[in-house]
Design a protein around this motif. Structure first.
Motif, PDB file in Angstrom:
ATOM      1  N   LEU A  24     -25.984 -22.437  13.013  1.00 10.20           N
ATOM      2  CA  LEU A  24     -27.397 -22.045  12.972  1.00 10.20           C
ATOM      3  C   LEU A  24     -27.901 -21.824  11.557  1.00 10.20           C
ATOM      4  O   LEU A  24     -28.965 -22.316  11.195  1.00 10.20           O
ATOM      5  CB  LEU A  24     -27.624 -20.774  13.790  1.00 10.20           C
ATOM      6  CG  LEU A  24     -27.690 -20.944  15.294  1.00 10.20           C
ATOM      7  CD1 LEU A  24     -27.742 -19.584  15.978  1.00 10.20           C
ATOM      8  CD2 LEU A  24     -28.906 -21.763  15.689  1.00 10.20           C
ATOM      9  N   PHE A  60     -22.209 -13.774  22.845  1.00  5.35           N
ATOM     10  CA  PHE A  60     -23.081 -14.856  22.381  1.00  5.35           C
ATOM     11  C   PHE A  60     -24.554 -14.455  22.476  1.00  5.35           C
ATOM     12  O   PHE A  60     -25.360 -14.850  21.632  1.00  5.35           O
ATOM     13  CB  PHE A  60     -22.822 -16.163  23.136  1.00  5.35           C
ATOM     14  CG  PHE A  60     -21.767 -16.999  22.491  1.00  5.35           C
ATOM     15  CD1 PHE A  60     -22.079 -17.862  21.454  1.00  5.35           C
ATOM     16  CD2 PHE A  60     -20.444 -16.917  22.891  1.00  5.35           C
ATOM     17  CE1 PHE A  60     -21.106 -18.630  20.829  1.00  5.35           C
ATOM     18  CE2 PHE A  60     -19.464 -17.668  22.273  1.00  5.35           C
ATOM     19  CZ  PHE A  60     -19.796 -18.526  21.244  1.00  5.35           C
ATOM     20  N   ALA A  61     -24.909 -13.668  23.487  1.00  5.05           N
ATOM     21  CA  ALA A  61     -26.288 -13.184  23.585  1.00  5.05           C
ATOM     22  C   ALA A  61     -26.611 -12.279  22.393  1.00  5.05           C
ATOM     23  O   ALA A  61     -27.690 -12.373  21.805  1.00  5.05           O
ATOM     24  CB  ALA A  61     -26.496 -12.436  24.906  1.00  5.05           C
ATOM     25  N   LYS A  64     -26.915 -14.540  19.344  1.00  9.17           N
ATOM     26  CA  LYS A  64     -28.220 -15.223  19.386  1.00  9.17           C
ATOM     27  C   LYS A  64     -29.311 -14.297  18.861  1.00  9.17           C
ATOM     28  O   LYS A  64     -30.125 -14.688  18.026  1.00  9.17           O
ATOM     29  CB  LYS A  64     -28.538 -15.657  20.817  1.00  9.17           C
ATOM     30  CG  LYS A  64     -29.947 -16.206  21.003  1.00  9.17           C
ATOM     31  CD  LYS A  64     -30.423 -16.122  22.432  1.00  9.17           C
ATOM     32  CE  LYS A  64     -30.742 -14.698  22.773  1.00  9.17           C
ATOM     33  NZ  LYS A  64     -31.603 -14.466  23.901  1.00  9.17           N
ATOM     34  N   ASN A  65     -29.309 -13.049  19.318  1.00 12.16           N
ATOM     35  CA  ASN A  65     -30.330 -12.090  18.884  1.00 12.16           C
ATOM     36  C   ASN A  65     -30.215 -11.767  17.398  1.00 12.16           C
ATOM     37  O   ASN A  65     -31.226 -11.649  16.702  1.00 12.16           O
ATOM     38  CB  ASN A  65     -30.261 -10.812  19.720  1.00 12.16           C
ATOM     39  CG  ASN A  65     -30.689 -11.045  21.148  1.00 12.16           C
ATOM     40  OD1 ASN A  65     -31.479 -11.945  21.427  1.00 12.16           O
ATOM     41  ND2 ASN A  65     -30.166 -10.263  22.065  1.00 12.16           N
ATOM     42  N   TRP A  87     -39.426 -17.883  18.089  1.00 12.07           N
ATOM     43  CA  TRP A  87     -38.192 -18.664  17.933  1.00 12.07           C
ATOM     44  C   TRP A  87     -38.064 -19.751  18.975  1.00 12.07           C
ATOM     45  O   TRP A  87     -37.337 -20.711  18.783  1.00 12.07           O
ATOM     46  CB  TRP A  87     -36.970 -17.747  17.943  1.00 12.07           C
ATOM     47  CG  TRP A  87     -36.607 -17.232  19.300  1.00 12.07           C
ATOM     48  CD1 TRP A  87     -37.101 -16.135  19.920  1.00 12.07           C
ATOM     49  CD2 TRP A  87     -35.657 -17.802  20.202  1.00 12.07           C
ATOM     50  NE1 TRP A  87     -36.547 -15.995  21.153  1.00 12.07           N
ATOM     51  CE2 TRP A  87     -35.639 -16.999  21.349  1.00 12.07           C
ATOM     52  CE3 TRP A  87     -34.827 -18.917  20.154  1.00 12.07           C
ATOM     53  CZ2 TRP A  87     -34.839 -17.266  22.435  1.00 12.07           C
ATOM     54  CZ3 TRP A  87     -34.013 -19.176  21.239  1.00 12.07           C
ATOM     55  CH2 TRP A  87     -34.024 -18.362  22.360  1.00 12.07           C
ATOM     56  N   ASP A 122     -35.420 -23.367  20.652  1.00 14.10           N
ATOM     57  CA  ASP A 122     -34.809 -23.483  21.980  1.00 14.10           C
ATOM     58  C   ASP A 122     -33.830 -24.653  22.030  1.00 14.10           C
ATOM     59  O   ASP A 122     -32.700 -24.528  22.491  1.00 14.10           O
ATOM     60  CB  ASP A 122     -35.883 -23.742  23.046  1.00 14.10           C
ATOM     61  CG  ASP A 122     -36.551 -22.472  23.542  1.00 14.10           C
ATOM     62  OD1 ASP A 122     -36.184 -21.378  23.093  1.00 14.10           O
ATOM     63  OD2 ASP A 122     -37.446 -22.601  24.403  1.00 14.10           O
ATOM     64  N   MET A 125     -30.686 -24.118  19.837  1.00 15.29           N
ATOM     65  CA  MET A 125     -29.789 -23.137  20.430  1.00 15.29           C
ATOM     66  C   MET A 125     -28.994 -23.759  21.582  1.00 15.29           C
ATOM     67  O   MET A 125     -27.786 -23.588  21.687  1.00 15.29           O
ATOM     68  CB  MET A 125     -30.639 -21.962  20.914  1.00 15.29           C
ATOM     69  CG  MET A 125     -29.937 -20.661  21.063  1.00 15.29           C
ATOM     70  SD  MET A 125     -29.466 -19.837  19.531  1.00 15.29           S
ATOM     71  CE  MET A 125     -30.992 -19.153  18.969  1.00 15.29           C
ATOM     72  N   MET A 129     -24.950 -24.362  21.660  1.00 14.16           N
ATOM     73  CA  MET A 129     -24.161 -23.687  22.701  1.00 14.16           C
ATOM     74  C   MET A 129     -23.423 -24.678  23.588  1.00 14.16           C
ATOM     75  O   MET A 129     -22.244 -24.506  23.880  1.00 14.16           O
ATOM     76  CB  MET A 129     -25.053 -22.789  23.552  1.00 14.16           C
ATOM     77  CG  MET A 129     -25.501 -21.551  22.849  1.00 14.16           C
ATOM     78  SD  MET A 129     -26.534 -20.556  23.954  1.00 14.16           S
ATOM     79  CE  MET A 129     -27.017 -19.256  22.833  1.00 14.16           C
ATOM     80  N   THR A 140     -24.740 -20.779  29.201  1.00 12.78           N
ATOM     81  CA  THR A 140     -25.887 -20.917  28.300  1.00 12.78           C
ATOM     82  C   THR A 140     -27.117 -20.252  28.910  1.00 12.78           C
ATOM     83  O   THR A 140     -27.846 -19.522  28.224  1.00 12.78           O
ATOM     84  CB  THR A 140     -26.155 -22.411  28.002  1.00 12.78           C
ATOM     85  OG1 THR A 140     -24.968 -22.979  27.432  1.00 12.78           O
ATOM     86  CG2 THR A 140     -27.305 -22.592  27.036  1.00 12.78           C
ATOM     87  N   LEU A 144     -29.107 -16.994  27.247  1.00 14.38           N
ATOM     88  CA  LEU A 144     -30.521 -17.122  26.885  1.00 14.38           C
ATOM     89  C   LEU A 144     -31.462 -16.429  27.877  1.00 14.38           C
ATOM     90  O   LEU A 144     -32.662 -16.380  27.647  1.00 14.38           O
ATOM     91  CB  LEU A 144     -30.888 -18.608  26.758  1.00 14.38           C
ATOM     92  CG  LEU A 144     -30.169 -19.371  25.651  1.00 14.38           C
ATOM     93  CD1 LEU A 144     -30.461 -20.865  25.738  1.00 14.38           C
ATOM     94  CD2 LEU A 144     -30.547 -18.827  24.284  1.00 14.38           C
TER      95      LEU A 144
END
Length: 179
Positions: A24, A60-61, A64-65, A87, A122, A125, A129, A140, A144
Motif C-alpha cells: 500500500l 488485517f482490518a 487497513k484502518n 478512501w 477500494d 485494497m 488482499m 476480504t 472491509l
C-alpha cells in the motif's frame, strides 16, 4: 496473559501484515512504522476482540484502518486543506515515489503496482488482499465490512481497470519503440 497473546499474533501474522502495508505505502520504513501502530492498536483493543471473525481478519482490518489513517493524514498535509478524504474513491498513492523495495522488483511487477496506484482505494485494497495476500473473498469482505458481492464486483472492476491500464501502457511502449 495479554503479552503472550500479543507475541503469538505478532509471530503468526507480522510478515503478512507488513507485506500488506508495504504494497500500500511502498516504503519499508513507513510500513514498519504502520506495522508497529497496528500492534499498538492490537494491544489496546484485544480485550474488546469478541472472536466474531478470525484473528487474522481482525488484524488485517486494523492494518487497513492504520493505512487509511496514514493516507488521510498525508492528503491533509499535502493539500493543506481539511477536505474529507474518501478512501473508497480516492487513489491511495504513496507520496514516496521510489521506494527501495520497488528497485528489487521486476518490470512487470513495477508496472502492475504503478497501474494499481491509478485504481480507486477500494480497488487497490481488494486486489492487494485477494492476490498479494491471498485472502479469500469471505475474509476480504469481513475485513472491509462489505458483502461478498461487493468484493466480487470491486475485484472485477479492478481487474478490468488494470487490464485496460496495462494494455494501454504496453501499446504506448510498443509505439515508442517503433519511432
Amino acid at each position: 496473559m495479554k503479552e503472550s497473546i500479543f507475541h503469538r499474533l505478532y509471530d503468526a501474522y507480522h510478515q503478512d501484515v507488513f507485506q500488506f502495508l508495504i504494497y500500500l505505502v511502498k516504503n519499508r520504513m513507513v510500513a514498519e512504522d504502520l506495522s508497529h501502530e497496528v500492534y499498538v492498536r492490537v494491544l489496546k483493543s484485544y480485550d474488546r476482540f469478541q472472536g466474531r471473525s478470525s484473528e487474522k481478519t481482525w488484524l488485517f482490518a486494523i492494518a487497513k484502518n492504520v493505512a487509511i489513517d496514514y493516507f488521510r493524514k498525508n492528503a491533509v498535509h499535502t493539500s493543506h486543506s481539511f477536505d474529507a478524504f474518501n478512501w473508497e474513491t480516492e487513489q491511495l498513492v504513496s507520496p514516496l515515489k521510489s521506494p527501495e523495495t520497488l528497485i528489487e522488483m521486476n518490470d512487470d511487477m513495477k508496472q502492475l503496482l504503478d497501474a494499481l496506484d491509478k485504481c480507486t482505494g477500494d480497488q487497490k485494497m481488494v486486489i492487494i488482499m485477494r492476490y498479494f495476500q491471498e485472502l479469500s473473498i469471505a475474509e476480504t469482505a469481513e475485513i472491509l465490512k462489505w458483502s461478498e458481492g461487493k468484493v466480487k464486483t470491486t475485484q472485477h472492476r479492478a481487474i478490468k481497470q488494470l487490464r485496460d491500464l496495462l494494455t494501454t501502457s504496453v501499446e504506448k511502449e510498443a509505439n515508442h519503440n517503433e519511432s
